[in-house]
Enzyme design. Structure first.
Site, PDB file in Angstrom:
ATOM      1  N   GLU A 121       5.346  61.624  64.508  1.00  0.00           N
ATOM      2  CA  GLU A 121       4.056  61.932  65.103  1.00  0.00           C
ATOM      3  C   GLU A 121       3.773  63.411  64.982  1.00  0.00           C
ATOM      4  O   GLU A 121       4.671  64.239  64.911  1.00  0.00           O
ATOM      5  CB  GLU A 121       4.054  61.491  66.569  1.00  0.00           C
ATOM      6  CG  GLU A 121       4.250  60.009  66.648  1.00  0.00           C
ATOM      7  CD  GLU A 121       4.191  59.450  68.060  1.00  0.00           C
ATOM      8  OE1 GLU A 121       4.192  58.232  68.191  1.00  0.00           O
ATOM      9  OE2 GLU A 121       4.154  60.242  69.016  1.00  0.00           O
ATOM     10  N   CYS A 134       1.243  70.688  66.144  1.00  0.00           N
ATOM     11  CA  CYS A 134       2.616  70.490  66.615  1.00  0.00           C
ATOM     12  C   CYS A 134       3.287  69.510  65.654  1.00  0.00           C
ATOM     13  O   CYS A 134       2.867  68.361  65.549  1.00  0.00           O
ATOM     14  CB  CYS A 134       2.543  69.932  68.037  1.00  0.00           C
ATOM     15  SG  CYS A 134       4.137  69.527  68.743  1.00  0.00           S
ATOM     16  N   CYS A 141      15.513  62.034  67.813  1.00  0.00           N
ATOM     17  CA  CYS A 141      16.329  63.210  68.123  1.00  0.00           C
ATOM     18  C   CYS A 141      17.649  62.717  68.674  1.00  0.00           C
ATOM     19  O   CYS A 141      17.688  61.752  69.428  1.00  0.00           O
ATOM     20  CB  CYS A 141      15.616  64.090  69.156  1.00  0.00           C
ATOM     21  SG  CYS A 141      16.512  65.622  69.502  1.00  0.00           S
ATOM     22  N   CYS A 145      17.920  64.769  75.776  1.00  0.00           N
ATOM     23  CA  CYS A 145      17.550  65.476  77.006  1.00  0.00           C
ATOM     24  C   CYS A 145      16.971  64.431  77.960  1.00  0.00           C
ATOM     25  O   CYS A 145      16.186  63.574  77.535  1.00  0.00           O
ATOM     26  CB  CYS A 145      16.537  66.575  76.712  1.00  0.00           C
ATOM     27  SG  CYS A 145      17.223  67.801  75.584  1.00  0.00           S
ATOM     28  N   CYS A 148      13.090  63.649  78.183  1.00  0.00           N
ATOM     29  CA  CYS A 148      12.291  63.626  76.951  1.00  0.00           C
ATOM     30  C   CYS A 148      12.258  62.241  76.320  1.00  0.00           C
ATOM     31  O   CYS A 148      13.288  61.596  76.150  1.00  0.00           O
ATOM     32  CB  CYS A 148      12.866  64.637  75.959  1.00  0.00           C
ATOM     33  SG  CYS A 148      12.069  64.563  74.345  1.00  0.00           S
ATOM     34  N   CYS A 380       3.586  67.110  75.370  1.00  0.00           N
ATOM     35  CA  CYS A 380       4.996  67.450  75.131  1.00  0.00           C
ATOM     36  C   CYS A 380       5.919  66.351  75.615  1.00  0.00           C
ATOM     37  O   CYS A 380       5.796  65.887  76.741  1.00  0.00           O
ATOM     38  CB  CYS A 380       5.400  68.674  75.936  1.00  0.00           C
ATOM     39  SG  CYS A 380       4.629  70.143  75.406  1.00  0.00           S
TER      40      CYS A 380
HETATM   41  N1  SAH Z   1      13.744  69.740  70.261  1.00  0.00           N
HETATM   42  C1  SAH Z   1      13.057  70.945  70.448  1.00  0.00           C
HETATM   43  C2  SAH Z   1      11.576  70.876  70.131  1.00  0.00           C
HETATM   44  C3  SAH Z   1      10.821  69.650  70.542  1.00  0.00           C
HETATM   45  S1  SAH Z   1      10.551  69.351  72.234  1.00  0.00           S
HETATM   46  C4  SAH Z   1      13.264  71.449  71.853  1.00  0.00           C
HETATM   47  O1  SAH Z   1      13.783  70.696  72.682  1.00  0.00           O
HETATM   48  O2  SAH Z   1      12.953  72.604  72.103  1.00  0.00           O
HETATM   49  C5  SAH Z   1       9.212  70.472  72.660  1.00  0.00           C
HETATM   50  C6  SAH Z   1       9.191  70.883  74.130  1.00  0.00           C
HETATM   51  O3  SAH Z   1       8.742  69.808  74.969  1.00  0.00           O
HETATM   52  C7  SAH Z   1      10.561  71.282  74.627  1.00  0.00           C
HETATM   53  O4  SAH Z   1      10.496  72.429  75.435  1.00  0.00           O
HETATM   54  C8  SAH Z   1      10.924  70.089  75.463  1.00  0.00           C
HETATM   55  O5  SAH Z   1      11.924  70.403  76.381  1.00  0.00           O
HETATM   56  C9  SAH Z   1       9.612  69.728  76.084  1.00  0.00           C
HETATM   57  N2  SAH Z   1       9.574  68.389  76.649  1.00  0.00           N
HETATM   58  C10 SAH Z   1      10.293  67.304  76.272  1.00  0.00           C
HETATM   59  N3  SAH Z   1       9.963  66.237  77.027  1.00  0.00           N
HETATM   60  C11 SAH Z   1       9.030  66.644  77.905  1.00  0.00           C
HETATM   61  C12 SAH Z   1       8.263  65.961  78.920  1.00  0.00           C
HETATM   62  N4  SAH Z   1       8.409  64.667  79.158  1.00  0.00           N
HETATM   63  N5  SAH Z   1       7.350  66.688  79.601  1.00  0.00           N
HETATM   64  C13 SAH Z   1       7.148  68.004  79.328  1.00  0.00           C
HETATM   65  N6  SAH Z   1       7.827  68.677  78.371  1.00  0.00           N
HETATM   66  C14 SAH Z   1       8.755  67.998  77.673  1.00  0.00           C
HETATM   67 FE1  SF4 Z   2      15.420  66.416  71.358  1.00  0.00          FE
HETATM   68 FE2  SF4 Z   2      13.575  66.025  73.222  1.00  0.00          FE
HETATM   69 FE3  SF4 Z   2      15.784  67.416  73.796  1.00  0.00          FE
HETATM   70 FE4  SF4 Z   2      13.913  68.499  72.180  1.00  0.00          FE
HETATM   71  S1  SF4 Z   2      13.669  67.957  74.352  1.00  0.00           S
HETATM   72  S2  SF4 Z   2      16.156  68.467  71.885  1.00  0.00           S
HETATM   73  S3  SF4 Z   2      13.193  66.629  71.121  1.00  0.00           S
HETATM   74  S4  SF4 Z   2      15.692  65.210  73.232  1.00  0.00           S
END
Ligand code: SAH
Ligand code: SF4
Length: 407
Positions: A121, A134, A141, A145, A148, A380
């Site tokens: 996406e 973006c 991934c 996390c 996420c 995000c």
């Molecule tokens: N993997 C990389 C880049 C993609 S995520 C990273 O983790 O930095 C982009 C941003 O969105 C990151 O700061 C991530 O922590 C944040 N993010 C992920 N899930 C989210 C959510 N459900 N609500 C708000 N931000 C989120």
């Molecule tokens: Fe992967 Fe989501 Fe963690 Fe970024 S925030 S490293 S996309 S699991």
């Protein structure tokens, strides 16, 4: 580095070569393009010039057909059409949010009999003074996390540099962002005469620094002064903290860095961003202090997702300020975006504002990122291709969380 061998057009080959079997040249880095031309038999002394012509058509003019390339010799054009395409990733779905945000679900060409064509996406966020795209760097991934959505996707693979650039080409195609093209209805038209896609953030699906070579090569294409000409300062790579690759990103690309911090102590960050167990906060912040080119004019962005009752207390805001002391930093507070099955809640607005005020009073710019495109799950952390079912992991975590709460 992507290298493609051109499909042979000799008559001994099976007659009907389906289009899908031909590689696409769209998004390829310069060296791979020259390599392809060499494979077609273009003489060594012409390679630079021919690659330069293709480069211009691909990245300045946005050509989608070899026939458009009027200054390329007809015989070479015929050879190119027989051996390759200029296909972009296929648009499976395009959604336009009430706030103008656009999300594309893109299908990448399959790479083997077992690869059914992964989906990624890509989200376009128009603002008054800029248009930010973006992009995704991986399908899914591996990092899990806990807040996420992308981390719940099973299928994971790295994107090629051309597949990352392909996302930018799709956006520019759909926005009519080429000289002499009329933008389609509803496209955001910059009011300063600027570019429709002026900024790129690697904040879509995937961890860019688990795919550093391809991310670097894609940035090479995006910033090429004879091609797409995006500014390095307008490209931001966000990482969850892959410490060993941070310095390399700086020296090899010169782009801006964003760190997904989200917690101020290792115990909590271990849970929210599990890669912290491998590269704890102290190591991560040292890599930030050492980031090539970091200065007050080129600050590092620290992303901090606001999770109700988890990391949003004012004591944590104070700890954050203390932790970042001495690092040229901006703090980006991200209201948590819920997704089906997520176990967290977004902090109350009042609490986010108090947190932001404290950080601001300590001298940091601390914008609260306005959630964009929530209605189309484009915000995000909401990205995840629909083809994948959510893992049992999220449910397990919910159970664990409930068990913890009961203690
Ligand atoms: N993997 C990389 C880049 C993609 S995520 C990273 O983790 O930095 C982009 C941003 O969105 C990151 O700061 C991530 O922590 C944040 N993010 C992920 N899930 C989210 C959510 N459900 N609500 C708000 N931000 C989120
Ligand atoms: Fe992967 Fe989501 Fe963690 Fe970024 S925030 S490293 S996309 S699991």
């Amino acid at each position: 580095m992507t290298t493609l061998s051109p499909v042979s057009t000799e008559k001994t080959q099976p007659a009907a070569l389906s289009v899908a079997e031909k590689p696409s040249l769209a998004g390829l880095p310069r060296a791979a393009l020259a390599e392809f031309l060499r494979g077609l038999g273009v003489p060594e002394k012409e390679l630079r010039m021919r690659a330069g012509q293709l480069w211009h058509w691909l990245y300045v003019r946005g050509a989608t057909s070899f026939d458009d390339m009027t200054n390329v010799a007809k015989t070479l054009r015929a050879q190119l059409s027989a051996a390759a395409t200029l296909d972009r990733p296929e648009i499976v779905r395009e959604q336009i949010s009430a706030d103008g945000t656009r999300k594309w679900v893109l299908r990448l060409p399959s790479r083997s009999a077992f690869d059914k064509g992964a989906e990624v996406e890509c989200v376009y966020i128009p603002e008054k003074d800029r248009g930010t795209l973006c992009v995704s760097s991986q399908v899914g991934c591996t990092l899990n996390c806990s807040f996420c959505h992308t981390g719940t996707q099973k299928l994971v693979r790295n994107l090629e540099a051309s597949e990352i650039v392909g996302q930018v080409l799709v956006a520019r195609d759909r926005l009519g962002d080429y000289p002499g093209r009329t933008p389609p209805d509803g496209a955001f038209v910059p009011n300063d005469g600027g570019r429709f896609v002026s900024n790129i953030v690697f904040m879509g699906m995937g961890e860019p620094l688990y795919n550093t070579d391809n991310v670097r090569d894609s940035i090479g294409v995006l910033t090429d002064p004879e091609g797409l000409q995006l500014s390095k300062r307008r490209i931001t790579v966000s990482t969850s903290g892959v410490v060993p690759d941070i310095a390399r990103l700086g020296t090899e690309t010169g782009t801006m860095l964003a760190i997904s911090l989200h917690a101020t102590n290792d115990a909590l960050r271990d849970v929210l961003v599990p890669i912290n167990k491998k590269y704890p906060i102290a190591q991560l912040l040292q890599a930030c202090r050492d980031y090539p080119g970091v200065s007050n004019a080129r600050r590092i962005t620290f992303e901090y997702v606001m999770l109700k009752g988890v990391n949003d207390s004012l004591a944590e805001a104070r700890a954050l300020v203390k932790l970042l002391k001495g690092i040229p930093a901006k703090i980006n507070l991200i209201p948590f975006n819920p997704w089906p099955g997520s176990i967290y809640e977004c902090s109350d607005w009042e609490q986010i504002e108090k947190f932001s005020d404290l950080v601001f009073d300590a001298g940091y710019s601390s914008p609260i990122r306005t959630p964009r495109g929530r209605d189309i799950l484009a915000a995000c952390g909401q990205l995840k291709s629909d083809t994948e079912k959510m893992r049992a992991r999220a449910r397990l975590m919910l159970e664990e969380q409930l068990a913890l709460g009961a203690d």
